[in-house]
Design an enzyme around this catalytic site. Sequence first.
Site, PDB file in Angstrom:
ATOM      1  N   ARG A   1       0.844  -1.197   0.000  1.00 17.64           N
ATOM      2  CA  ARG A   1       0.000   0.000   0.000  1.00 17.64           C
ATOM      3  C   ARG A   1       0.876   1.243   0.000  1.00 17.64           C
ATOM      4  O   ARG A   1       1.860   1.320   0.727  1.00 17.64           O
ATOM      5  CB  ARG A   1      -0.909   0.008   1.234  1.00 17.64           C
ATOM      6  CG  ARG A   1      -1.863  -1.174   1.222  1.00 17.64           C
ATOM      7  CD  ARG A   1      -2.896  -1.124   2.328  1.00 17.64           C
ATOM      8  NE  ARG A   1      -3.723  -2.325   2.254  1.00 17.64           N
ATOM      9  CZ  ARG A   1      -4.716  -2.608   3.099  1.00 17.64           C
ATOM     10  NH1 ARG A   1      -5.000  -1.757   4.081  1.00 17.64           N
ATOM     11  NH2 ARG A   1      -5.414  -3.708   2.953  1.00 17.64           N
TER      12      ARG A   1
ATOM     13  N   ARG B   1       2.119   0.890  10.316  1.00 14.40           N
ATOM     14  CA  ARG B   1       1.652   1.267   8.973  1.00 14.40           C
ATOM     15  C   ARG B   1       2.828   1.238   8.012  1.00 14.40           C
ATOM     16  O   ARG B   1       3.683   2.105   8.036  1.00 14.40           O
ATOM     17  CB  ARG B   1       1.044   2.677   9.037  1.00 14.40           C
ATOM     18  CG  ARG B   1       0.289   3.110   7.791  1.00 14.40           C
ATOM     19  CD  ARG B   1      -0.316   4.495   7.961  1.00 14.40           C
ATOM     20  NE  ARG B   1      -1.281   4.558   9.047  1.00 14.40           N
ATOM     21  CZ  ARG B   1      -2.573   4.229   8.930  1.00 14.40           C
ATOM     22  NH1 ARG B   1      -3.036   3.854   7.760  1.00 14.40           N
ATOM     23  NH2 ARG B   1      -3.372   4.309   9.956  1.00 14.40           N
TER      24      ARG B   1
ATOM     25  N   SER C   1     -10.634  -6.080   9.714  1.00 17.00           N
ATOM     26  CA  SER C   1     -11.832  -5.419   9.204  1.00 17.00           C
ATOM     27  C   SER C   1     -12.589  -6.470   8.407  1.00 17.00           C
ATOM     28  O   SER C   1     -12.024  -7.061   7.495  1.00 17.00           O
ATOM     29  CB  SER C   1     -11.411  -4.247   8.318  1.00 17.00           C
ATOM     30  OG  SER C   1     -12.519  -3.446   8.015  1.00 17.00           O
TER      31      SER C   1
ATOM     32  N   ARG D   1       0.565  -6.239  12.570  1.00 20.80           N
ATOM     33  CA  ARG D   1      -0.115  -5.591  13.688  1.00 20.80           C
ATOM     34  C   ARG D   1      -0.332  -6.564  14.838  1.00 20.80           C
ATOM     35  O   ARG D   1      -0.305  -6.189  16.009  1.00 20.80           O
ATOM     36  CB  ARG D   1      -1.445  -4.993  13.230  1.00 20.80           C
ATOM     37  CG  ARG D   1      -1.225  -3.776  12.348  1.00 20.80           C
ATOM     38  CD  ARG D   1      -2.483  -2.973  12.107  1.00 20.80           C
ATOM     39  NE  ARG D   1      -2.136  -1.785  11.323  1.00 20.80           N
ATOM     40  CZ  ARG D   1      -3.000  -0.845  10.982  1.00 20.80           C
ATOM     41  NH1 ARG D   1      -4.281  -0.953  11.340  1.00 20.80           N
ATOM     42  NH2 ARG D   1      -2.610   0.197  10.286  1.00 20.80           N
TER      43      ARG D   1
END
Length: 429
Positions: A262, A277, A352, A390
């Site tokens: 990303r 991140r 998510s 994470r």
Amino acid sequence: MHDIRAIRENPAAFDAALARRGLSGLSSQILALDEARRAKILAAETAQAEQNRASKDVGAARARGDDAEFERLRALVAQTKADIARLTEEAAAEDAALRDLLMTIPNLPLADVPDGADEAGNVELRRWGSPRAFDFAPKEHYDIAGVKPGMDFAMAAKLSGARFVVLRGAVIRVHRALAQFMLDTHVNDHGLTETWTPVLVKEEAMYGTNQLPKFAEDSYQTTNGWWLIPTSEVTLTNMAAGEVLEEAALPIRMTAHTQCFRSEAGSAGRDTAGMLRQHQFEKVEMVSITTPGTSLAEHDRMTGCAEAILQKLGLPYRVMVLCTGDMGFGATKTHDLEVWLPGQDTYREISSVSVCGDFQARRMNARFKAPGGKPEFVHTLNGSGLAVGRCLIAVLENGQQADGSVELPAALHPYLGGRTRISADGALV
RNA sequence: GGAGAGGUGGCAGAGUGGUCGAAUGCGGCGGUCUCGAAAACCGUUGUCGGUGUGAGCCGACCCAGGGUUCGAAUCCCUGUCUCUCCGCCA
């Protein structure tokens, strides 16, 4: 992508649902485009039908040797040719214009999704576990003494720049153990099919799962046109693209452990410290392909699969329902799992889980059919199960001791050759 | 990377410029026959879009995109994928 027929039939409902996501009155624009498109299609097809008829007459005239009629018709058709080309082109342009617009409109939230402008509007569903009481000030993962030797941001910066990390020794061993543990749990306990996929994909795959056209700047593209997947949701979900699956084969439940890439455009300054991140990270992803009638139950099941990982690792977390303003583009409803990070003294997103209804299926033309039935669009779901990096952070921060060592969760011990902790000097012991 | 062959309906496989959306076989569905089934026989059987209350009508689709032609599954170009051989390679 939205069903133009559904919008045509009930524009008010469409607008009302989108209003909850802060978009207003799109239906009139869409319907205007739709009408223009249909008018052009009608004109182009009518012209084409006339030419087709004339062409047949040309053939017939020649067959019976009527040269005069043959030449007359030939000239006539030649004349209208340009008109047809123009009309057809215009029809295609109108069609593309409508499609382009529809491709940029997010999915409609389900009725039970809470309204809200941003993450402040998310609603907590439940909590599991309670944050450990520390008798010292817990550190962030990159500051823990036992972690430092195995987490080298300076070296990564030399190689690649900001938002990368080099992992060594005990730390990467735990990272690897986590991924193995997640996969084994999903395969053995949850019945998902382990899958390994490419991480470079064609553009159309990125359209299928709605990374494109709207979020091109979030992903990386190679010089020859491949895209690096930001999540294996892209590859796993697109496996259904263009297929007509047997209803009996559903649900299809897959899991994959892949690298994810990303660009993190727009997150400058956010989470710059540590490996929360990164441009490149690992994720164990879950994807389900289901029928419309079963997708909501599947959503809860999938959420449970992600929760099971955290529970087995003994990591406290809470489950949030995202509000309309915080939901992703393709979702009709999303559960976020937020894990407790003592170093930050807060819960942070670690998973998510979204149900997308037929939104992606329509983009991908992914369908199923019952025996003797008509093909229908499938429903797609995806969820992290979990983000490995994470999760590593959570394990390190929650297990840290006053002396800088880290106690590791029992569930990981078998994956670490029976070792149970990282010592204060960074050894796996 | 080089050379060659090839991509046609659910499958197999014809079709090399003119009612071809496409022969034939298999499969699927319906029927006849049968107590029932099999066999045999008869019929039927793609998708998407537009239009119409509807029967229907129209358009597009023979890997994809261009081109030639009054007309393309059929000819030409480009791309792509598969297979065979060679080279290279984790």
